[in-house]
Enzyme design. Structure first.
Site, PDB file in Angstrom:
ATOM      1  N   GLY A 117       0.816  -1.227   0.000  1.00 43.20           N
ATOM      2  CA  GLY A 117       0.000   0.000   0.000  1.00 43.20           C
ATOM      3  C   GLY A 117       0.842   1.266   0.000  1.00 43.20           C
ATOM      4  N   PRO A 118       1.979   1.303  -0.756  1.00 44.06           N
ATOM      5  CA  PRO A 118       2.919   2.431  -0.655  1.00 44.06           C
ATOM      6  C   PRO A 118       2.377   3.764  -1.161  1.00 44.06           C
ATOM      7  CG  PRO A 118       3.491   1.047  -2.533  1.00 44.06           C
ATOM      8  CD  PRO A 118       2.410   0.324  -1.778  1.00 44.06           C
ATOM      9  N   GLY A 151      -0.703   4.840  -0.550  1.00 40.66           N
ATOM     10  CA  GLY A 151      -1.771   5.292   0.352  1.00 40.66           C
ATOM     11  C   GLY A 151      -1.255   6.384   1.295  1.00 40.66           C
ATOM     12  N   MET A 170      -1.118   6.438   4.537  1.00 39.13           N
ATOM     13  CA  MET A 170      -0.228   5.857   5.552  1.00 39.13           C
ATOM     14  C   MET A 170       1.017   5.272   4.894  1.00 39.13           C
ATOM     15  SD  MET A 170      -1.248   5.973   8.728  1.00 39.13           S
ATOM     16  CE  MET A 170      -0.806   4.507   9.642  1.00 39.13           C
ATOM     17  N   PRO A 185      -4.497  -1.426  15.658  1.00 43.99           N
ATOM     18  CA  PRO A 185      -5.450  -0.504  15.040  1.00 43.99           C
ATOM     19  C   PRO A 185      -5.036   0.954  15.169  1.00 43.99           C
ATOM     20  CG  PRO A 185      -6.416  -1.565  16.977  1.00 43.99           C
ATOM     21  CD  PRO A 185      -5.093  -2.205  16.744  1.00 43.99           C
ATOM     22  N   HIS A 241     -13.152  10.541  11.745  1.00 45.64           N
ATOM     23  CA  HIS A 241     -12.126  10.279  10.739  1.00 45.64           C
ATOM     24  C   HIS A 241     -12.457  10.967   9.424  1.00 45.64           C
ATOM     25  CE1 HIS A 241     -10.869   7.071  13.505  1.00 45.64           C
ATOM     26  NE2 HIS A 241      -9.714   7.099  12.873  1.00 45.64           N
ATOM     27  N   LYS A 263     -12.308   6.833   4.839  1.00 48.40           N
ATOM     28  CA  LYS A 263     -12.128   5.625   5.660  1.00 48.40           C
ATOM     29  C   LYS A 263     -13.189   4.585   5.309  1.00 48.40           C
ATOM     30  CE  LYS A 263     -11.387   4.130  10.405  1.00 48.40           C
ATOM     31  NZ  LYS A 263     -10.240   3.313  10.009  1.00 48.40           N
ATOM     32  N   THR A 275      -9.734   1.537  16.316  1.00 46.96           N
ATOM     33  CA  THR A 275      -9.361   2.112  17.622  1.00 46.96           C
ATOM     34  C   THR A 275     -10.577   2.155  18.551  1.00 46.96           C
ATOM     35  OG1 THR A 275      -7.745   3.469  16.493  1.00 46.96           O
ATOM     36  CG2 THR A 275      -8.343   4.164  18.719  1.00 46.96           C
TER      37      THR A 275
HETATM   38  P1  NAP Z   1      -5.519   4.819   1.692  1.00 48.30           P
HETATM   39  O1  NAP Z   1      -4.923   6.176   1.533  1.00 48.30           O
HETATM   40  O2  NAP Z   1      -6.822   4.513   1.022  1.00 48.30           O
HETATM   41  O3  NAP Z   1      -4.428   3.747   1.241  1.00 48.30           O
HETATM   42  C1  NAP Z   1      -4.696   2.397   1.020  1.00 48.30           C
HETATM   43  C2  NAP Z   1      -3.794   1.965  -0.115  1.00 48.30           C
HETATM   44  O4  NAP Z   1      -3.883   0.558  -0.268  1.00 48.30           O
HETATM   45  C3  NAP Z   1      -4.215   2.591  -1.463  1.00 48.30           C
HETATM   46  O5  NAP Z   1      -3.062   3.128  -2.079  1.00 48.30           O
HETATM   47  C4  NAP Z   1      -4.773   1.376  -2.239  1.00 48.30           C
HETATM   48  O6  NAP Z   1      -4.594   1.524  -3.629  1.00 48.30           O
HETATM   49  C5  NAP Z   1      -3.896   0.292  -1.655  1.00 48.30           C
HETATM   50  N1  NAP Z   1      -4.405  -1.057  -1.912  1.00 48.30           N
HETATM   51  C6  NAP Z   1      -5.677  -1.488  -1.952  1.00 48.30           C
HETATM   52  N2  NAP Z   1      -5.701  -2.808  -2.244  1.00 48.30           N
HETATM   53  C7  NAP Z   1      -4.402  -3.200  -2.406  1.00 48.30           C
HETATM   54  C8  NAP Z   1      -3.773  -4.415  -2.744  1.00 48.30           C
HETATM   55  N3  NAP Z   1      -4.469  -5.512  -2.978  1.00 48.30           N
HETATM   56  N4  NAP Z   1      -2.428  -4.440  -2.826  1.00 48.30           N
HETATM   57  C9  NAP Z   1      -1.705  -3.353  -2.591  1.00 48.30           C
HETATM   58  N5  NAP Z   1      -2.233  -2.144  -2.281  1.00 48.30           N
HETATM   59  C10 NAP Z   1      -3.574  -2.082  -2.191  1.00 48.30           C
HETATM   60  O7  NAP Z   1      -5.737   4.489   3.246  1.00 48.30           O
HETATM   61  P2  NAP Z   1      -4.824   4.946   4.492  1.00 48.30           P
HETATM   62  O8  NAP Z   1      -5.432   6.136   5.139  1.00 48.30           O
HETATM   63  O9  NAP Z   1      -3.399   4.971   4.092  1.00 48.30           O
HETATM   64  O10 NAP Z   1      -5.078   3.725   5.473  1.00 48.30           O
HETATM   65  C11 NAP Z   1      -4.664   2.411   5.158  1.00 48.30           C
HETATM   66  C12 NAP Z   1      -5.141   1.476   6.267  1.00 48.30           C
HETATM   67  O11 NAP Z   1      -4.503   1.835   7.501  1.00 48.30           O
HETATM   68  C13 NAP Z   1      -6.654   1.543   6.540  1.00 48.30           C
HETATM   69  O12 NAP Z   1      -7.116   0.264   6.901  1.00 48.30           O
HETATM   70  C14 NAP Z   1      -6.751   2.496   7.732  1.00 48.30           C
HETATM   71  O13 NAP Z   1      -7.908   2.285   8.509  1.00 48.30           O
HETATM   72  C15 NAP Z   1      -5.499   2.104   8.485  1.00 48.30           C
HETATM   73  N6  NAP Z   1      -4.955   3.101   9.398  1.00 48.30           N
HETATM   74  C16 NAP Z   1      -4.310   2.608  10.464  1.00 48.30           C
HETATM   75  C17 NAP Z   1      -3.697   3.447  11.353  1.00 48.30           C
HETATM   76  C18 NAP Z   1      -2.953   2.853  12.518  1.00 48.30           C
HETATM   77  O14 NAP Z   1      -2.366   3.594  13.298  1.00 48.30           O
HETATM   78  N7  NAP Z   1      -2.954   1.521  12.648  1.00 48.30           N
HETATM   79  C19 NAP Z   1      -3.770   4.832  11.164  1.00 48.30           C
HETATM   80  C20 NAP Z   1      -4.428   5.328  10.040  1.00 48.30           C
HETATM   81  C21 NAP Z   1      -5.008   4.443   9.148  1.00 48.30           C
HETATM   82  P3  NAP Z   1      -5.844   2.002  -4.558  1.00 48.30           P
HETATM   83  O15 NAP Z   1      -6.439   3.182  -3.877  1.00 48.30           O
HETATM   84  O16 NAP Z   1      -5.240   2.315  -5.880  1.00 48.30           O
HETATM   85  O17 NAP Z   1      -6.793   0.828  -4.607  1.00 48.30           O
END
Ligand code: NAP
Length: 266
Positions: free
Chosen positions: A10-11, A13, A15, A126, A155, A159, A166
Site C-alpha cells: 500500500g505504498p 496510500g 499511511m 489498530p 475520521h 475511511k 481504535t
Molecule cells: P488509503 O490512503 O486509502 O491507502 C490504502 C492503499 O492501499 C491505497 O493506495 C490502495 O490503492 C492500496 N491497496 C488497496 N488494495 C491493495 C492491494 N491488494 N495491494 C496493494 N495495495 C492495495 O488508506 P490509508 O489512510 O493509508 O489507510 C490504510 C489502512 O490503515 C486503513 O485500513 C486504515 O484504517 C489504516 N490506518 C491505520 C492506522 C494505525 O495507526 N494503525 C492509522 C491510520 C489508518 P488504490 O487506492 O489504488 O486501490
C-alpha cells in the site's frame, strides 16, 4: 550493520507514503520491495517522486515475498487485501506489522493460530500513535469508576470501516473492567435508526466522517454531576510512524501474534 528487510504493502496510500519515508530514513531498515496492485513491474520511483533508490514494485504479494525475501511485511492497505497479505506473509515465515484496520474476529483468531503454529511474531495495531494508546489505557482506568461511556470516533471521509479499529479496541479494553450496563433510558426509542450509534455491551460508539479530519477520538464518561472527557487527535499521519518503527523492531523478537500497540509498550 545488519538491517531488517522490509516490504510495504500500500505504498501510495496516505499511511503507506509515510511508512516509505520512515523506512528509507531509518538506517537499520532496508526497503526491499513494495506491493501495489496497480503498478506491478514498475520501480517505486516511478510512482513516488521523492524516492531515489531502486525498489521493485510487485502487483502480487507472494511474488514479492519469494523474490525479495523480506523479514517484515508492513501492511497499510484495505481490510480484504490486508488479511490476505498477512496470512500469506505468515505462511512464508515473514513477520507482519499490520496497521490496516477492519479485520473480523474470525480473521484475527485465524491469524493468531497461524502465527502460533509457525512460531513467528506478528503485530496488528489498530492505532500506532502512542497518544492514542494512552487514551485507550486512561479510558480503561476511568471505566472502573464510570460505567456510563460513549465513544465518538472522527475520521476523514475516505475511511472504509466503521466503527474505527481504535474505537472497537477501546470498547474491548473498557469491557474488560466495566460491569455490563444498558445505557440511556430503558424506554428510549430511535426516531431515526442509528441515532444512538453502535451498541457494544450497552456502550455506544458513534462514527463521524468528514473531509478535513484525520484520526480523532473522544471517550466521554458521565456520572451524577460530572463528565470526564478523554480525547486524542492525530493531526498528521507521521504521528503513527514511531509506533510502526517500534513494532518492526519488536516483531523480530516475538514468536506469536500481538494485537494492540499497548501490549508491546513498557
Ligand atoms: P488509503 O490512503 O486509502 O491507502 C490504502 C492503499 O492501499 C491505497 O493506495 C490502495 O490503492 C492500496 N491497496 C488497496 N488494495 C491493495 C492491494 N491488494 N495491494 C496493494 N495495495 C492495495 O488508506 P490509508 O489512510 O493509508 O489507510 C490504510 C489502512 O490503515 C486503513 O485500513 C486504515 O484504517 C489504516 N490506518 C491505520 C492506522 C494505525 O495507526 N494503525 C492509522 C491510520 C489508518 P488504490 O487506492 O489504488 O486501490
Amino acid at each position: 550493520m545488519e538491517t531488517t528487510k522490509i516490504t510495504i504493502a500500500g505504498p501510495r496510500g496516505k499511511m503507506g507514503i509515510e511508512a516509505v519515508k520512515m523506512v528509507l530514513e531509518t538506517e537499520k531498515f532496508e526497503l526491499v520491495s513494495v506491493i501495489d496492485h496497480r503498478h506491478g513491474g514498475k520501480q517505486l520511483h516511478d510512482i513516488l517522486n521523492f524516492v531515489q533508490k531502486e525498489v521493485p514494485v510487485y502487483g502480487d504479494a507472494r511474488s514479492a515475498f519469494e523474490q525479495t525475501k523480506p523479514d517484515v511485511l508492513v501492511d497499510l492497505t484495505t481490510p480484504e487485501a490486508g488479511y490476505h497479505h498477512t496470512k500469506w506473509a505468515l505462511e512464508y515465515g515473514i513477520r507482519p506489522v499490520v496497521g490496516t484496520t477492519g479485520f473480523s474476529n474470525d480473521q484475527l483468531n485465524e491469524l493468531t493460530e497461524l502465527a502460533e503454529t509457525k512460531g513467528i511474531g506478528c503485530i496488528i495495531a489498530p492505532n500506532f500513535a502512542i497518544g492514542a494508546v494512552l487514551m485507550m489505557k486512561f479510558s480503561q482506568m476511568a471505566s472502573k469508576y464510570f460505567q456510563d461511556v460513549e465513544i465518538m470516533e472522527m475520521h476523514h471521509d475516505q475511511k472504509l470501516d466503521a466503527p474505527s479499529g481504535t474505537a472497537v479496541k477501546t470498547a474491548e479494553m473498557i469491557q474488560e473492567v466495566r460491569t455490563e450496563k444498558v445505557q440511556g433510558h430503558p424506554n428510549e426509542k430511535e426516531t431515526i435508526p442509528g441515532a444512538r450509534g453502535a451498541n457494544l455491551q450497552g456502550m455506544r460508539i458513534h462514527s463521524v466522517r468528514l473531509p478535513g479530519l484525520i484520526a480523532h477520538q473522544q471517550v466521554m464518561f458521565g456520572a451524577s454531576g460530572q463528565i470526564l472527557t478523554i480525547r486524542h487527535d492525530s493531526t498528521n499521519r507521521a504521528s503513527f510512524m514511531s509506533g510502526v518503527k517500534v513494532s518492526v523492531e519488536t516483531v523480530m523478537q516475538l514468536d506469536h501474534l500481538v494485537y494492540g500497540l499497548e501490549n508491546i509498550l513498557e
